[in-house]
Design a protein around this motif. Structure first.
Motif, PDB file in Angstrom:
ATOM      1  N   THR A   1     -48.916 -23.927   7.821  1.00  0.00           N
ATOM      2  CA  THR A   1     -50.367 -24.119   7.696  1.00  0.00           C
ATOM      3  C   THR A   1     -50.938 -24.784   8.941  1.00  0.00           C
ATOM      4  N   ARG A   2     -50.072 -25.486   9.697  1.00  0.00           N
ATOM      5  CA  ARG A   2     -50.568 -26.206  10.878  1.00  0.00           C
ATOM      6  C   ARG A   2     -50.390 -25.426  12.173  1.00  0.00           C
ATOM      7  N   LEU A   3     -49.740 -24.273  12.098  1.00  0.00           N
ATOM      8  CA  LEU A   3     -49.522 -23.485  13.315  1.00  0.00           C
ATOM      9  C   LEU A   3     -50.624 -22.441  13.475  1.00  0.00           C
ATOM     10  N   PRO A   4     -51.153 -22.336  14.689  1.00  0.00           N
ATOM     11  CA  PRO A   4     -52.183 -21.311  14.907  1.00  0.00           C
ATOM     12  C   PRO A   4     -51.557 -19.933  15.096  1.00  0.00           C
ATOM     13  N   VAL A   5     -51.083 -19.324  14.007  1.00  0.00           N
ATOM     14  CA  VAL A   5     -50.476 -17.992  14.127  1.00  0.00           C
ATOM     15  C   VAL A   5     -51.249 -16.965  13.294  1.00  0.00           C
ATOM     16  N   ASP A   6     -51.077 -15.694  13.687  1.00  0.00           N
ATOM     17  CA  ASP A   6     -51.810 -14.594  13.050  1.00  0.00           C
ATOM     18  C   ASP A   6     -50.915 -13.708  12.189  1.00  0.00           C
ATOM     19  N   ILE A   7     -49.608 -13.764  12.486  1.00  0.00           N
ATOM     20  CA  ILE A   7     -48.634 -12.872  11.837  1.00  0.00           C
ATOM     21  C   ILE A   7     -47.370 -13.689  11.591  1.00  0.00           C
ATOM     22  N   VAL A   8     -46.662 -13.395  10.509  1.00  0.00           N
ATOM     23  CA  VAL A   8     -45.381 -14.055  10.282  1.00  0.00           C
ATOM     24  C   VAL A   8     -44.298 -12.987  10.132  1.00  0.00           C
ATOM     25  N   LYS A   9     -43.236 -13.148  10.939  1.00  0.00           N
ATOM     26  CA  LYS A   9     -42.100 -12.246  10.874  1.00  0.00           C
ATOM     27  C   LYS A   9     -40.988 -12.961  10.127  1.00  0.00           C
ATOM     28  N   ILE A  10     -40.648 -12.472   8.961  1.00  0.00           N
ATOM     29  CA  ILE A  10     -39.608 -13.134   8.171  1.00  0.00           C
ATOM     30  C   ILE A  10     -38.236 -12.749   8.712  1.00  0.00           C
TER      31      ILE A  10
ATOM     32  N   VAL B   1     -42.689 -14.127   0.925  1.00  0.00           N
ATOM     33  CA  VAL B   1     -43.809 -13.228   1.224  1.00  0.00           C
ATOM     34  C   VAL B   1     -45.083 -13.723   0.543  1.00  0.00           C
ATOM     35  N   ASP B   2     -44.955 -14.112  -0.722  1.00  0.00           N
ATOM     36  CA  ASP B   2     -46.119 -14.615  -1.458  1.00  0.00           C
ATOM     37  C   ASP B   2     -46.713 -15.843  -0.775  1.00  0.00           C
ATOM     38  N   ALA B   3     -45.841 -16.725  -0.290  1.00  0.00           N
ATOM     39  CA  ALA B   3     -46.313 -17.959   0.357  1.00  0.00           C
ATOM     40  C   ALA B   3     -47.089 -17.640   1.636  1.00  0.00           C
ATOM     41  N   VAL B   4     -46.575 -16.696   2.413  1.00  0.00           N
ATOM     42  CA  VAL B   4     -47.271 -16.319   3.656  1.00  0.00           C
ATOM     43  C   VAL B   4     -48.614 -15.663   3.314  1.00  0.00           C
ATOM     44  N   HIS B   5     -48.590 -14.800   2.318  1.00  0.00           N
ATOM     45  CA  HIS B   5     -49.837 -14.148   1.895  1.00  0.00           C
ATOM     46  C   HIS B   5     -50.853 -15.154   1.364  1.00  0.00           C
ATOM     47  N   ALA B   6     -50.358 -16.210   0.725  1.00  0.00           N
ATOM     48  CA  ALA B   6     -51.267 -17.239   0.202  1.00  0.00           C
ATOM     49  C   ALA B   6     -52.033 -17.919   1.339  1.00  0.00           C
ATOM     50  N   LEU B   7     -51.443 -17.884   2.540  1.00  0.00           N
ATOM     51  CA  LEU B   7     -52.125 -18.453   3.717  1.00  0.00           C
ATOM     52  C   LEU B   7     -53.018 -17.416   4.394  1.00  0.00           C
ATOM     53  N   GLY B   8     -53.045 -16.236   3.830  1.00  0.00           N
ATOM     54  CA  GLY B   8     -53.907 -15.190   4.369  1.00  0.00           C
ATOM     55  C   GLY B   8     -53.331 -14.467   5.568  1.00  0.00           C
ATOM     56  N   LEU B   9     -52.012 -14.569   5.758  1.00  0.00           N
ATOM     57  CA  LEU B   9     -51.389 -13.944   6.934  1.00  0.00           C
ATOM     58  C   LEU B   9     -50.560 -12.720   6.536  1.00  0.00           C
ATOM     59  N   PRO B  10     -50.556 -11.684   7.391  1.00  0.00           N
ATOM     60  CA  PRO B  10     -49.712 -10.515   7.128  1.00  0.00           C
ATOM     61  C   PRO B  10     -48.252 -10.785   7.485  1.00  0.00           C
ATOM     62  N   VAL B  11     -47.353 -10.042   6.844  1.00  0.00           N
ATOM     63  CA  VAL B  11     -45.911 -10.212   7.039  1.00  0.00           C
ATOM     64  C   VAL B  11     -45.309  -8.985   7.724  1.00  0.00           C
ATOM     65  N   VAL B  12     -44.452  -9.236   8.707  1.00  0.00           N
ATOM     66  CA  VAL B  12     -43.610  -8.185   9.279  1.00  0.00           C
ATOM     67  C   VAL B  12     -42.183  -8.486   8.834  1.00  0.00           C
ATOM     68  N   ALA B  13     -41.497  -7.495   8.277  1.00  0.00           N
ATOM     69  CA  ALA B  13     -40.086  -7.674   7.925  1.00  0.00           C
ATOM     70  C   ALA B  13     -39.254  -7.058   9.038  1.00  0.00           C
ATOM     71  N   GLU B  14     -38.288  -7.817   9.567  1.00  0.00           N
ATOM     72  CA  GLU B  14     -37.410  -7.295  10.616  1.00  0.00           C
ATOM     73  C   GLU B  14     -36.021  -7.049  10.031  1.00  0.00           C
ATOM     74  N   GLY B  15     -35.223  -6.268  10.734  1.00  0.00           N
ATOM     75  CA  GLY B  15     -33.862  -5.996  10.269  1.00  0.00           C
ATOM     76  C   GLY B  15     -33.809  -5.093   9.057  1.00  0.00           C
ATOM     77  N   VAL B  16     -34.751  -4.167   8.967  1.00  0.00           N
ATOM     78  CA  VAL B  16     -34.764  -3.220   7.837  1.00  0.00           C
ATOM     79  C   VAL B  16     -33.756  -2.113   8.150  1.00  0.00           C
TER      80      VAL B  16
END
Ligand code: C2E
Ligand code: CA
Ligand code: CA
Ligand code: CA
Length: 257
Positions: A172-181, A201-216
């Motif tokens: 919540t304190r980081l100025p980021v736009d996207i989160v890569k799990i 994923v739910d937690a990141v979405h609760a902050l209003g940020l989109p998620v990228v999943a890596e290693g698929v």
């Protein structure tokens, strides 16, 4: 070869244009449409072959060389995106560049990014900077730089989320736009690991940020991504990191999502 000899060899590699970027596709989970690429550095070492970043980035991190590699990657990746824009009119694709902690903690990062944007002419919003929490450790300057980079219009992506000490509270304190799990959390083997992934994923979405999943790597992982509403996917099941020429040859081949 001693460490300093190896450092000299890396430095020479930059001057001799032996570093190359491979581009790994990132697609929309819902539609399968290509959204952009992550640029991943390799060293095409004469007489040796293609070295993965794990074999030289750690050494470069210990010296200032990592900043030189960072500047080179920023310029190269933005120029490549501009070239693809011109060639195929792919104006809404993004390119993600990995930024080291040393570089992020140096004031020059802002000029380096501004220069890459100006030289390539790409829209700042098409450049994604991937940062990890370790790059932020102890960094007052890093936080200031992040805010200013964001102000310039570039997108910031928190890479490897969950792999270290990052908590949702810190997020919540980081100025980021996207989160890569981090790929280790994309574990579909038990109901418990699937639930853990869903809760992240739910937690990141609760902050209003989109998620990228890596290693698929497997179709069942893609099913989980769809089920939990992850926005974007990257991994061997989606597309391998490819040299630009290889990628252009694949350009019209369908991405499997
Ligand atoms: P990363 O940022 O987490 O990059 C993702 C790594 O996962 C890449 O390895 C990629 O090839 C690999 N990968 C992609 N899909 C899959 C998959 O489905 N399964 C598995 N098991 N792995 C997958 P790579 O290219 O060897 O890069 C390793 C690390 O090197 C990167 O990790 C990043 O931390 C660093 N790195 C790469 N390029 C740069 C760069 O230009 N600058 C800096 N500072 N670091 C870089
Ligand atoms: Ca990355
Ligand atoms: Ca990553
Ligand atoms: Ca990772």
């Amino acid at each position: 070869m001693s460490i300093s000899d190896f450092e000299a060899a890396i430095s020479q590699a930059i001057d001799r244009d032996e570093l190359v970027l491979h581009y790994q596709p990132i697609v929309s989970v819902r539609t399968g449409v290509l959204e952009g690429f992550e640029a991943l550095v390799r060293w095409d070492r004469p007489g040796v072959g293609l070295l993965p970043p794990a074999e030289f980035i750690p050494v470069a991190e210990k010296s200032g060389l990592i900043c030189e590699i960072g500047v080179w990657a920023l310029n190269n990746a933005t120029e490549q995106l501009a070239a693809w824009n011109r060639a195929v009119g792919a104006r809404d694709l993004t390119v993600a560049v990995n930024v080291s902690g040393r570089h992020l903690n140096a004031s020059r990062i802002r000029d380096d990014v501004a220069t890459a944007l100006r030289r390539s002419g790409i829209d700042p919003g098409r450049l994604v900077l991937e940062i990890t929490e370790t790059t932020l450790v102890g960094g007052v300057l890093a936080m200031k730089n992040l805010r200013e980079l964001r102000h310039m219009g570039v997108a910031l992506s928190l890479d490897d989320f969950g792999a270290g000490y990052n908590t949702v509270e810190q997020l919540t304190r980081l100025p980021v736009d996207i989160v890569k799990i981090d790929k280790d959390y994309l574990d579909v083997s038990t109901a418990t690991t699937r639930e853990l992934f869903r809760s992240m994923v739910d937690a990141v979405h609760a902050l209003g940020l989109p998620v990228v999943a890596e290693g698929v790597e497997h179709p069942d992982q893609l099913e989980l991504l769809k089920a939990v509403g992850v926005e974007s996917a990257q991994g061997f099941a989606v597309g391998l990191p490819m040299a630009p020429a290889e990628l252009e040859a694949h350009w019209h081949a369908s991405m499997c999502v």
